[in-house]
Design an enzyme around this catalytic site. Structure first.
Site, PDB file in Angstrom:
ATOM      1  CE1 TYR A 125       0.140   5.540  -5.322  1.00 48.45           C
ATOM      2  CE2 TYR A 125       0.222   6.792  -3.271  1.00 48.45           C
ATOM      3  CZ  TYR A 125       0.697   5.760  -4.080  1.00 48.45           C
ATOM      4  OH  TYR A 125       1.717   4.958  -3.626  1.00 48.45           O
TER       5      TYR A 125
ATOM      6  CE  LYS B  64      -0.271   2.115  -3.823  1.00 51.62           C
ATOM      7  NZ  LYS B  64       0.212   0.774  -4.228  1.00 51.62           N
TER       8      LYS B  64
ATOM      9  CB  SER C 194      -0.941  -0.044   1.210  1.00 52.14           C
ATOM     10  OG  SER C 194      -1.744   1.111   1.275  1.00 52.14           O
TER      11      SER C 194
END
Length: 279
Positions: free
Chosen positions: A151, A155, A136
């Site tokens: 983004y 994650k 992650s």
């Protein structure tokens, strides 16, 4: 002599992935390394051997991933450790990023990871052993970075699915760990690696400042060494009871502490309204 485990590492041609593959080979593990361009791996490490298998894989294509997993098992006879490391950074506010830009980030960072899990888990489940690492980011734990929303969302998704995965596969003797790396001195923030919005909106000053800070100031000055990060992952893989959550690198505990304090503070401040819903 004990036969070394077989690792399957995605996103292996640069950054933390490449550092991990090199470190594994130094330690005589057997390694399948995937990338979008196998020649880049061959240039860095060499041709296929008894210890190393480079594969060109489109992680967004489930059938291509399935074929890669099958080739890996046929080549080495087993799979033991899966590292879903492939992914890329995307800067841009939620308003300015297009549907295509956002979906493309999810396609690799999340659905590419799911494709590997879906096709690798049957082998691990049947042999009743194995370990899946999903890489992650500290941005997958703390998302308060302006301009990094998509983004961070990818994650966060990787973290959430890993928590569920750990529960789903534990009865088969298979482990799952989500890794939250901090800032590592790789090419992740290089201008040819990270993506920025095609149609930026100049009014988002905080996002632009964050973008420039990451690309022009943080890049090249990250405090963590990818080789040492690789060593840490290998050490975790050898633990009998590895963690489900693993913070990797200096600076990550600060994000952990700050988020815990923020959530706890909000929960205490608004507790009366929280409990106002009781029947």
């Amino acid at each position: 002599m004990e036969t070394k485990k077989v690792w399957f590492v995605t996103g292996a041609s640069k950054g933390l992935g490449l550092a991990l593959v090199k470190k594994l080979l130094e330690k005589n593990y057997r390694v399948v390394a995937t990338t979008r361009n196998a020649q880049s791996l061959i240039s860095e490490i060499g041709e296929a051997s008894e210890q190393f298998l480079p594969l060109e894989v489109n992680l967004g294509d489930n059938e291509d991933v399935k074929s890669a997993i099958t080739k890996s098992v046929d080549y080495f006879g087993q799979l033991d450790v899966i590292v879903n490391n492939a992914g890329y950074g995307l800067i841009g506010t939620l308003e300015e990023l297009s549907d295509k830009e956002a979906r493309s980030n999810f396609d690799i960072n999340v659905f590419g990871t799911l494709n590997v899990i879906r096709n690798a888990t049957p082998y691990l489940r049947q042999q009743k052993s194995g370990h899946i690492f999903n890489i992650s980011s500290i941005g997958g734990y703390s998302g308060n970075f302006p301009g990094w929303g998509i983004y961070c969302a990818t994650k966060f998704a990787v973290a959430g699915l890993t928590e569920a995965l750990a529960e789903e596969i534990k009865d088969f003797g298979v482990k799952a760990t989500v890794v939250y790396p901090g800032y590592f001195r790789t090419d992740f923030l290089d201008k040819d690696s990270i993506k920025t919005p095609e149609n930026a909106i100049p009014e988002y000053e905080a996002a632009r400042n964050s973008q420039h800070a990451h690309l022009d100031e943080i890049n090249g000055n990250q405090p963590n060494d990818p080789d040492k990060g690789a060593e840490a992952l290998i050490a975790i893989s050898e633990e009998q009871n590895p963690p489900v959550h693993f913070l990797l690198g200096s600076g990550t505990h600060e994000f952990l502490d700050n988020k815990i304090a923020t959530i706890k503070g909000d929960a205490e401040k608004w507790e009366s309204l929280t409990l106002s819903t009781i029947i």
